[in-house]
Design a protein around this motif. Structure first.
Motif, short mmCIF file in Angstrom:
data_model
loop_
_atom_site.label_atom_id
_atom_site.label_comp_id
_atom_site.label_asym_id
_atom_site.label_seq_id
_atom_site.Cartn_x
_atom_site.Cartn_y
_atom_site.Cartn_z
N PHE A 101 -5.64 12.18 9.69
CA PHE A 101 -4.51 12.91 9.13
C PHE A 101 -3.64 11.96 8.30
N GLU A 102 -3.45 12.33 7.03
CA GLU A 102 -2.64 11.42 6.21
C GLU A 102 -1.79 12.14 5.19
N ALA A 103 -1.80 13.48 5.17
CA ALA A 103 -1.01 14.22 4.19
C ALA A 103 -0.10 15.21 4.90
N GLY A 142 0.12 9.63 -3.29
CA GLY A 142 1.23 10.50 -2.94
C GLY A 142 1.64 11.36 -4.10
N VAL A 143 2.11 12.59 -3.78
CA VAL A 143 2.56 13.51 -4.83
C VAL A 143 3.73 14.33 -4.29
N THR A 144 4.66 14.66 -5.18
CA THR A 144 5.75 15.56 -4.82
C THR A 144 6.26 16.23 -6.09
N GLU A 181 0.81 -1.22 0.00
CA GLU A 181 0.00 0.00 0.00
C GLU A 181 0.85 1.27 0.00
N ALA A 182 1.30 1.65 -1.17
CA ALA A 182 2.05 2.90 -1.34
C ALA A 182 1.19 4.07 -0.87
N SER A 183 1.76 4.92 0.00
CA SER A 183 0.94 5.93 0.66
C SER A 183 1.36 7.37 0.39
N ASP A 184 2.64 7.65 0.19
CA ASP A 184 3.03 9.04 -0.04
C ASP A 184 4.44 9.08 -0.62
N LEU A 185 4.86 10.29 -1.01
CA LEU A 185 6.09 10.47 -1.75
C LEU A 185 6.63 11.86 -1.44
N SER A 186 7.98 11.99 -1.30
CA SER A 186 8.58 13.29 -1.05
C SER A 186 9.96 13.37 -1.68
N PHE A 187 10.30 14.53 -2.21
CA PHE A 187 11.58 14.76 -2.88
C PHE A 187 12.62 15.24 -1.89
N ASN A 188 13.84 14.67 -1.99
CA ASN A 188 14.98 15.10 -1.16
C ASN A 188 15.94 15.89 -2.03
N PRO A 189 16.00 17.23 -1.87
CA PRO A 189 16.86 18.04 -2.74
C PRO A 189 18.35 17.82 -2.49
N GLN A 190 18.73 17.33 -1.29
CA GLN A 190 20.14 17.10 -1.00
C GLN A 190 20.69 15.91 -1.80
N THR A 191 19.91 14.84 -1.88
CA THR A 191 20.36 13.64 -2.59
C THR A 191 19.75 13.52 -3.98
N ARG A 192 18.76 14.38 -4.28
CA ARG A 192 18.00 14.32 -5.52
C ARG A 192 17.43 12.91 -5.73
N ILE A 220 2.57 8.61 -6.76
CA ILE A 220 2.62 7.19 -6.44
C ILE A 220 1.19 6.73 -6.15
N SER A 221 0.87 5.53 -6.63
CA SER A 221 -0.50 5.03 -6.51
C SER A 221 -0.50 3.63 -5.95
N GLU A 222 -1.56 3.30 -5.22
CA GLU A 222 -1.77 1.90 -4.87
C GLU A 222 -2.11 1.15 -6.16
N PRO A 223 -1.68 -0.11 -6.30
CA PRO A 223 -0.97 -0.89 -5.29
C PRO A 223 0.49 -0.48 -5.14
N ALA A 224 1.25 -0.27 -6.21
CA ALA A 224 2.64 0.19 -6.14
C ALA A 224 3.06 0.65 -7.52
#
Length: 306
Positions: free
Chosen positions: A179-181, A282-284, A82-93, A294-298
C-alpha cells in the motif's frame, strides 16, 4: 553453375535468414512491450477521447487539456530523500509532500518553494499522504502496512508515530509492493487507498475529522490496466479519481463508476514536458483545478489547463 557460385549462394541464404529471424524477434519484443505498457488500451482510450462531447469534457478533469507550467523544479537538499507523494491543503493553500527514505513531511508553496520540514519519527517507509479536514493528515507506511492519522498545525516541528492512531491495512500480495497511495474524497466522506502491484483500490470511511469508521473495503475496478499504481488524487469538483503510474509513465482519470475518461503521458514532448518525468511518485489537484506531480529524486511539476 560453377561450384564456386553454388557455395556463394549457400553462404548467402543463412545471412538473409538471420535478418528475417532478427526482424521477427524485434516484432515479437515490440508487441510484448506494447502489451506490457498497455499501449493498445491507451490507443483505444485516445480514440474514445476524440468522440467525447464538449459538455462531457467540461464535466471531467479532461487531462489532455493540461500543459506543464513548472517543469522539473528541484527541491533543494532533498535528492537523497525519495519524494513519495503530494497532497493539497485547501485551508492553507499549500502542499504537503512526504519523503520516504529519510522520513519527513515538507510543506511547499504552490510554486514548489519549501516552507518547512517536519521530521517523521518512528515511520519506516512513508509512501502516501492525504490532507483531511481540521489539520488532520493521513500517512501510509508501505513497510508497516498501516496508515496513521496525525494532526499538523502551524507550530508543528516534528511528529512521533506512537502519539497517533494507527490503522492496519493488512498484508499485500507482494510484500515490497504494498500500500502506497492514498487520497481524501470529501464528497463521499472516505479515503481511497491504493496498492502498488498488482494495482488495486480500497476505501475506508471517515468524515475527515474523527476516527476512521469500520474497516478497509475493496473498491471493484477492472480499469486499472497499469504496470503499477504510484499515487492517487481526487478532483474535488467532479469527484473523479486520478491514478498515477510511475512505471507506465501515465496519469489516468477514472469517473465515479471506475471507467476510464482521459489520460496524459508523462514522457518528454507530451503536454509541454521538455523530457520524461523520471519517476512520478505523487499527484494532487488544488481547488482551482491545477495539477501537481512530484518525482524522484526530488522534482516538482505543475500543470495548468490551457
Amino acid at each position: 553453375m560453377p561450384a564456386a557460385s553454388h557455395a556463394s549462394a549457400r553462404r548467402k541464404r543463412p545471412f538473409y535468414r538471420r535478418w528475417s529471424f532478427a526482424f521477427a524477434a524485434m516484432a515479437v519484443i515490440a508487441y510484448g512491450v506494447a502489451i506490457a505498457m498497455h499501449w493498445d488500451d491507451r490507443a483505444v482510450l485516445w480514440i474514445k477521447e476524440r468522440f467525447e462531447s464538449k459538455a462531457e469534457r467540461q464535466q471531467s478533469v479532461w487531462l489532455p487539456d493540461y500543459r506543464v507550467d513548472i517543469d522539473a523544479k528541484h527541491l533543494p537538499g532533498m535528492a537523497d530523500d525519495e519524494a513519495s507523494d503530494l497532497s493539497f491543503n485547501p485551508q492553507t493553500r499549500t502542499l504537503f509532500a512526504v519523503m520516504g527514505k529519510n522520513p519527513f513531511l515538507v510543506e511547499l508553496t504552490l510554486e514548489g518553494d519549501v516552507l518547512r520540514q517536519i521530521p517523521l519519527l518512528g515511520w519506516a517507509n512513508p509512501e502516501g499522504v492525504a490532507v483531511l479536514d481540521n489539520g488532520q493528515i493521513a500517512i501510509v507506511d508501505e513497510r508497516n502496512h498501516d496508515l496513521t492519522v496525525v494532526k499538523v498545525d502551524p507550530d508543528t516541528t516534528s511528529l512521533t508515530r506512537a502519539d497517533f492512531p494507527n490503522y492496519d491495512l493488512g498484508e499485500s500480495e507482494e510484500r515490497n509492493k504494498g500500500f502506497e497511495a492514498i487520497a481524501w474524497d470529501p464528497k463521499r466522506q472516505r479515503l481511497v487507498i491504493g496498492e502498488e502491484r498488482p494495482p488495486r483500490l480500497y476505501t475506508w470511511n471517515t468524515d475527515g475529522r474523527g476516527p476512521l469508521v469500520g474497516s478497509k473495503q475493496p473498491l471493484p475496478n477492472d480499469q486499472l490496466d497499469l504496470r503499477n499504481l504510484s499515487a492517487l488524487a481526487v478532483d474535488p469538483r467532479s469527484g473523479h479519481l486520478l491514478v498515477l503510474s510511475a512505471d507506465s509513465h501515465l496519469l489516468l482519470e477514472l469517473d465515479e463508476k471506475g471507467q476510464q475518461v482521459s489520460f496524459i503521458s508523462l514522457l518528454g514532448a507530451f503536454n509541454g514536458l521538455k523530457s520524461r518525468i523520471p519517476r512520478a511518485e505523487g499527484v494532487t489537484m488544488d481547488d482551482q483545478g491545477n495539477l501537481y506531480i512530484i518525482s524522484e529524486p526530488a522534482l516538482f511539476y505543475r500543470f495548468k489547463k490551457s
